[in-house]
Design a protein around this motif. Structure first.
Motif, mmCIF file in Angstrom:
data_model
loop_
_atom_site.group_PDB
_atom_site.id
_atom_site.type_symbol
_atom_site.label_atom_id
_atom_site.label_comp_id
_atom_site.label_asym_id
_atom_site.label_seq_id
_atom_site.Cartn_x
_atom_site.Cartn_y
_atom_site.Cartn_z
ATOM 1 N N ARG A 156 69.945 -21.645 9.686
ATOM 2 C CA ARG A 156 70.003 -22.014 11.095
ATOM 3 C C ARG A 156 70.056 -21.005 12.301
ATOM 4 N N HIS A 157 70.055 -19.821 11.723
ATOM 5 C CA HIS A 157 70.175 -18.833 12.983
ATOM 6 C C HIS A 157 68.840 -17.935 13.230
ATOM 7 N N GLN A 158 68.805 -17.895 14.405
ATOM 8 C CA GLN A 158 67.594 -17.020 14.784
ATOM 9 C C GLN A 158 68.430 -15.999 15.973
ATOM 10 N N ARG A 200 71.214 -13.733 20.857
ATOM 11 C CA ARG A 200 72.429 -13.515 20.294
ATOM 12 C C ARG A 200 72.539 -12.391 19.300
ATOM 13 N N GLU A 256 65.569 -25.361 17.843
ATOM 14 C CA GLU A 256 65.024 -24.805 16.494
ATOM 15 C C GLU A 256 65.859 -25.663 15.596
ATOM 16 N N ARG A 257 66.978 -26.066 15.688
ATOM 17 C CA ARG A 257 67.715 -26.925 14.651
ATOM 18 C C ARG A 257 67.487 -28.363 14.772
ATOM 19 N N ASP A 302 73.892 -12.486 15.639
ATOM 20 C CA ASP A 302 73.246 -13.432 14.700
ATOM 21 C C ASP A 302 72.341 -12.683 13.952
ATOM 22 N N MET A 310 68.095 -23.065 23.727
ATOM 23 C CA MET A 310 69.370 -23.781 23.937
ATOM 24 C C MET A 310 68.840 -24.838 24.982
ATOM 25 N N GLY A 355 75.167 -27.285 24.800
ATOM 26 C CA GLY A 355 73.944 -26.488 24.211
ATOM 27 C C GLY A 355 73.819 -27.136 22.703
ATOM 28 N N ALA A 356 72.109 -27.180 22.877
ATOM 29 C CA ALA A 356 71.904 -27.662 21.427
ATOM 30 C C ALA A 356 70.677 -26.724 20.990
ATOM 31 N N GLY A 357 70.629 -26.241 19.736
ATOM 32 C CA GLY A 357 69.576 -25.401 19.535
ATOM 33 C C GLY A 357 68.131 -26.293 19.074
ATOM 34 N N GLU A 366 75.168 -27.941 12.511
ATOM 35 C CA GLU A 366 75.592 -28.273 14.012
ATOM 36 C C GLU A 366 74.504 -28.365 14.667
ATOM 37 N N PHE A 397 66.679 -17.946 20.438
ATOM 38 C CA PHE A 397 66.711 -19.409 20.196
ATOM 39 C C PHE A 397 66.685 -19.977 21.580
ATOM 40 N N TRP A 455 74.887 -29.911 18.284
ATOM 41 C CA TRP A 455 74.991 -29.762 19.695
ATOM 42 C C TRP A 455 76.575 -29.538 19.942
ATOM 43 N N ASN A 456 76.958 -28.799 20.725
ATOM 44 C CA ASN A 456 78.050 -28.548 21.280
ATOM 45 C C ASN A 456 78.592 -28.954 22.617
HETATM 46 P P1 ATP Z 1 76.929 -21.618 14.623
HETATM 47 O O1 ATP Z 1 78.604 -21.682 14.195
HETATM 48 O O2 ATP Z 1 76.157 -22.338 13.920
HETATM 49 O O3 ATP Z 1 76.499 -20.239 14.617
HETATM 50 P P2 ATP Z 1 77.925 -21.767 17.330
HETATM 51 O O4 ATP Z 1 79.087 -22.050 17.322
HETATM 52 O O5 ATP Z 1 77.726 -20.261 17.342
HETATM 53 O O6 ATP Z 1 76.642 -22.057 15.922
HETATM 54 P P3 ATP Z 1 77.239 -22.602 19.823
HETATM 55 O O7 ATP Z 1 77.940 -21.232 20.532
HETATM 56 O O8 ATP Z 1 77.965 -23.837 19.932
HETATM 57 O O9 ATP Z 1 76.886 -22.458 18.362
HETATM 58 O O10 ATP Z 1 76.023 -22.896 20.614
HETATM 59 C C1 ATP Z 1 75.309 -24.159 20.893
HETATM 60 C C2 ATP Z 1 74.140 -24.413 19.871
HETATM 61 O O11 ATP Z 1 73.167 -23.713 20.013
HETATM 62 C C3 ATP Z 1 74.581 -24.591 18.519
HETATM 63 O O12 ATP Z 1 75.012 -26.043 18.240
HETATM 64 C C4 ATP Z 1 73.068 -24.252 17.671
HETATM 65 O O13 ATP Z 1 72.412 -25.658 17.847
HETATM 66 C C5 ATP Z 1 72.476 -23.210 18.732
HETATM 67 N N1 ATP Z 1 72.679 -22.026 18.131
HETATM 68 C C6 ATP Z 1 73.787 -21.143 18.434
HETATM 69 N N2 ATP Z 1 73.430 -20.114 17.811
HETATM 70 C C7 ATP Z 1 72.246 -20.003 17.201
HETATM 71 C C8 ATP Z 1 71.387 -19.010 16.539
HETATM 72 N N3 ATP Z 1 71.524 -17.799 16.439
HETATM 73 N N4 ATP Z 1 70.009 -19.620 16.351
HETATM 74 C C9 ATP Z 1 69.600 -20.752 16.606
HETATM 75 N N5 ATP Z 1 70.530 -21.595 17.189
HETATM 76 C C10 ATP Z 1 71.631 -21.622 17.609
#
Ligand code: ATP
Ligand code: MG
Length: 895
Positions: free
Chosen positions: A83-85, A71, A235-236, A74, A90, A231-233, A203, A88, A205-206
């Motif tokens: 929490r961002h990479q 991404r 790394e998180r 990010d 998923m 999707g769940a990260g 966050e 990552f 898991w979504n």
């Molecule tokens: P955030 O608001 O924390 O950036 P997001 O709403 O962008 O999260 P989703 O698009 O719902 O995240 O992605 C599903 C999952 O992927 C998230 O719950 C998170 O665990 C993981 N995730 C999303 N972006 C990243 C990232 N840049 N690095 C690591 N994990 C990520």
């Protein structure tokens, strides 16, 4: 909560969903396949679009995966949030028209909280749902038993997934509460309820309930088939299971951070004590470690998938990541190339789940090292530039800060620090505005592309089988029509119009794997259809587009006839594609990776990644190698085997950009070429007959496109055309020569033309012939110039005895009309005259069909008093148009 390594977490995820009848899908490349709406795979579901919109039927309606994702939006968050990479993994589970909200929520809850699985404390988990989604709210509160103070309702911005077109729907998010020490102002669940950026509720898991279809104008209708996408990260989850302050102290990144510490040699250290009470100086140091560890991992994976640093798109992202790492390295006192030395560590940390990384190590290391070296050279230019700006302007403007940021990869903090050391300001606000503009532009630029196809109801009904018989035959006598449709409507017959047909057995090849579709006819008793396109349906059935005359009806028995000539030439080109691929790998090495191809009856092209330019000599070697292999008449063999066997036993080239079914088809030509391929091929290489590379172009970012032709007929035509183009060119030049020559002749030109005319056409000598014609052309041009010069000199001679008169200011002046001179000659004459007299003003004019030209020249001693450009502009009686300086002015005039 269990303490688990990242590998254990991933495995547990997969095990859990496999125990719930989910089919595991291996990770695919970061480069999207056939999806122009995405630059990178950015989520698990991004790899599954054809299953979601119904174009393809999945191997199972329940799927699970762990998908590397990038991404780019990010990147600026990396090292800043916990929490961002950039890249990552998923973890995901998906339902394609199978289970929906209740099971999806139950699965999520069980995996996170059950003693058998992650065993998280349920009290620490918080939930958000879409405010209109009563169903999800009820499932959470009534079935799972979530207390009202642990669940919050959110709006469209946080709890509704919609890309503006195609499937969309509400989502529910699961957060983990890391406790009050991460909440300095003690805001508690207000952070969640108001969606405030924070490090307390993470966050993890979504879960998206893909429930509606957006027609592109925000009109929502219920989807015929509802899906689940989660999707769940990784790394998180790892950071929670390993109880680390951020994702970076987990086993995924920690070894890399330690390796960087070693390089820095004790000058700087990462501090775990810096959380949650930060010291700004140490925060900066920690950030540098984190950014480098993040970027090197993303870069390693991207290069392994065939992305090389470049000036646009993916290549540019990789370049930026390397540059940013290099800059952050300086913050840690590293002023030399170092990044490439971390590749080993990334491979050690990630290699268990991604064994292919190790096989690509050499290219990854080499690519990063080259790019770092190049950047260090640019960087010193960037520093010079910044210093110059500071000196000249006494500040760093928003535009300049942006320039440094974008072109040199300077983080804004770096520019600010250098500015501060020089006691000047940076326009930070302006910079941020520009940055936002740039981000907005990037975002909207992508949105215009159609992101998702609408789910097609027709496709979900298309559950008929169809067997492809075209590997053995080109005609099938008694095929049965088993499905028909016109536009999006299933029909029972097609009469005198265009429609689509599926046959129970068909020899027609559908466009795929780079091979063009077969054309031909489908003959029934009451009508005939001309097939002009064949595409694959959701179950892999071949769908024929037919222009029907008369009537074709359901259940008719028909004769399916493939256009043989088109197919045969396409086969030669498809086998030729395998040949050029193998030959390039033999000549240039294993770094060559095919990234796409297309072949039809006319020719072939293949895209591939490689890390440097390819020389003409290498191309000739490659072409000769293919020709040698064609002559050798290598027999084609086909094996249907497991993926494992294909790789181990047949050494088939398998790329991670594609998903392969369990049983794969290997097309092999001896020990020269072995590829996974569903296409139609010649029985032995001699059938390809002939081969020529007609061109190669760079598409940037290390991607090249090579174009080739096969078959005696096509290759002979190509050479003849090349030859006759050259000959035409030479003849045209010769005509010109004859027109010019008059009394003047050039024996050399005449002799050379004679040679060209009598050159015997021979493809081995095409290059020599081209060189010769080029040389001939230079000679004719030179002759032309000489003749022109001679003519000019003759004309100018007539003006040699001009004498100046005295003008109204008492200055010597020559003013004449020289209508036989062109502009160039006027200029020559003006120069001559000016040299002839010590102090003179020269005005030369020429009126002819070519136009009215004027030139004014002034001797050096008069230039300040009577600048040529002023005289030119104020010429009495005429209007001039043109330009110049005080020495000389020229242009056109009107009376
Ligand atoms: P955030 O608001 O924390 O950036 P997001 O709403 O962008 O999260 P989703 O698009 O719902 O995240 O992605 C599903 C999952 O992927 C998230 O719950 C998170 O665990 C993981 N995730 C999303 N972006 C990243 C990232 N840049 N690095 C690591 N994990 C990520
Ligand atoms: Mg995000």
């Amino acid at each position: 909560m269990k303490k688990l390594s990242s590998n254990e977490i991933r495995q547990m995820w997969i095990d859990f969903f496999q125990s719930k009848e989910h089919h595991f899908l291996a990770p695919v490349s970061l480069i999207p396949v056939e999806d122009p709406s995405l630059l990178w795979i950015n989520s698990g579901v991004a790899t599954l679009k054809p299953y979601f919109d119904g174009r393809k039927t999945p191997p199972s309606p329940r799927l699970t995966n762990s998908q590397k994702s990038i991404r780019t939006n990010d990147i600026e968050n990396v090292g800043v949030t916990a929490r961002h990479q950039t890249m990552f993994e998923m973890l995901g589970n998906f339902s394609i028209g199978d289970y929906f909200k209740k099971e999806a929520i139950e699965f999520g809850w069980e995996l996170l909280t059950s003693e058998k699985w992650f065993a998280m404390d349920p009290e620490k988990l918080y939930i958000t749902v879409f405010n209109e989604d009563e169903e999800a709210y009820k499932i959470w509160t009534e079935i799972i038993g979530i207390k009202p103070d642990h669940i919050f309702k959110g709006g469209r911005d946080t709890n509704f997934w919609d890309v503006g077109q195609g499937p969309c729907g509400p989502n529910t998010e699961i957060f983990y509460d890391r406790g009050i020490e991460w909440d300095p102002q003690n805001l508690g669940t207000k952070l969640l309820a108001e969606d405030m950026e924070n490090d307390r509720y993470i966050e993890i898991w979504n879960i998206v309930f893909s429930q509606f279809n957006n027609d592109g104008h925000n009109n929502y209708t219920e989807l015929p088939r509802k899906n689940i996408d989660t999707g769940a990260g990784l790394e998180r989850v790892a950071s929670l299971c390993q109880n680390t302050p951020t994702n970076f102290e987990t086993d995924i990144f920690w070894p890399t951070i330690q390796a960087i510490e070693k390089m820095v040699g004790g000058n700087f250290q990462y501090s775990m004590e810096n959380y949650p009470n930060p010291n700004p100086k140490q925060t900066r140091i920690n950030t540098a470690f984190k950014v480098i560890a993040d970027h090197i991992r993303a870069v390693t994976f991207a290069i392994a998938d065939g992305v090389f640093p470049g000036n646009k798109d993916r290549g540019y992202i990789i370049r930026r990541l390397i540059r940013r790492s290099s800059i952050y390295g300086r913050e840690l006192g590293i002023n030399h190339t170092f990044l490439y030395q971390l590749v080993d560590q990334v491979i050690a940390s990630m290699g268990q789940f991604y064994p292919y990384l190790a096989t690509k190590k050499a290219i990854i290391v080499e690519t990063i090292k080259n790019e770092e070296t190049k950047f260090l050279q640019t960087l010193s230019k960037g520093f010079d530039l910044l210093e110059e700006m500071i000196k000249k302007e006494g500040k760093v403007s928003a535009e300049n800060a942006m320039l440094l940021f974008e072109s040199f990869g300077f983080p804004i903090e770096q520019s600010m620090e250098i500015a501060r050391n020089n006691n000047v300001e940076v326009d930070l606000q302006g910079f941020e505005a520009l940055l936002n503009q740039a981000k907005e532009k990037a975002r909207s630029g992508r949105k215009e592309l159609k992101a998702w196809d609408n789910q097609n109801e027709l496709f979900t009904k298309m559950h008929v089988d169809s067997e492809f018989t075209g590997w053995q035959e080109m005609t099938h006598k008694d095929s049965k029509i088993v499905f028909m449709f016109i536009d999006d409507q299933q029909v029972d017959e097609i009469t005198d119009t265009t429609g689509y047909i599926i046959l129970d057995k068909t020899p027609f090849y559908a466009e795929k794997g780079g091979q063009a579709a077969d054309h031909g006819t489908i003959q029934g008793l009451k009508g005939m259809g001309v097939v002009d396109d064949v595409q694959q349906g959701p179950l892999g059935q071949n769908i024929h587009r037919v222009n029907v005359e008369g009537t074709l009806s359901m259940h008719d028995l028909v004769e399916a006839n493939v256009d043989q000539e088109k197919r045969i030439y396409t086969m030669k080109n498809h086998s030729g594609t395998h040949m050029i691929h193998a030959a390039l790998r033999e000549v240039l090495g294993d770094l060559v990776m095919q990234s796409g191809s297309y072949n039809d009856e006319f020719g072939l092209r293949m895209d591939f990644t490689f890390n440097r330019n390819i020389t003409p000599e290498e191309l000739i070697t490659t072409q000769n190698l293919v020709l040698k292999k064609i002559k050798a008449a290598i027999k084609r063999e086909v094996h249907f085997v497991s993926m494992q066997e294909a790789v181990d036993k047949y050494h088939a080239l398998a790329f991670f950009t594609e998903k392969y079914d369990e049983i794969v088809r290997v097309v092999q030509f001896g020990d020269f070429s072995s590829e996974l391929c569903g296409g139609t091929h010649v029985e032995n290489t001699q059938v390809i007959e002939d081969f020529v590379i007609t061109g190669i172009e760079s598409k940037g970012s290390g991607v090249f496109r090579i174009k080739c032709l096969t078959s005696f007929k096509t290759v002979a035509q190509y050479y003849e055309q090349q030859w006759s183009e050259q000959l035409e060119n030479a003849r045209g030049l010769m005509n010109k020569y004859h027109q010019l020559k008059g009394s003047e002749t050039a024996a050399e030109i005449e002799a050379m033309f004679e040679l060209i005319e009598n050159f015997k056409m021979d493809r081995q000598q095409i290059q020599e012939f081209k060189n010769m014609v080029w040389e001939f052309q230079q000679k004719v041009y030179f002759f032309e110039k000489q003749v022109a010069l001679k003519n000019s000199n003759l004309k100018l001679a007539a003006y040699q005895n001009l004498e100046p008169s005295i003008n109204e200011n008492g200055i010597q002046q020559i003013k004449v009309y020289a209508n036989d001179l062109n502009m160039q000659e006027l200029k020559m004459l003006a120069d001559q005259l000016r040299n002839q007299f010590a102090e003179v003003i020269i005005i030369l004019m020429s009126e002819s069909e070519q136009g009215n030209f004027i030139i004014v020249a002034v001797s050096e001693t008069l230039q300040d008093k009577y600048p040529a450009i002023d005289l030119f502009k104020n010429m009495p009686g005429i209007k001039t148009q043109g330009g110049g300086n005080k020495h000389l002015a020229q242009g056109k005039f009107n009376k």
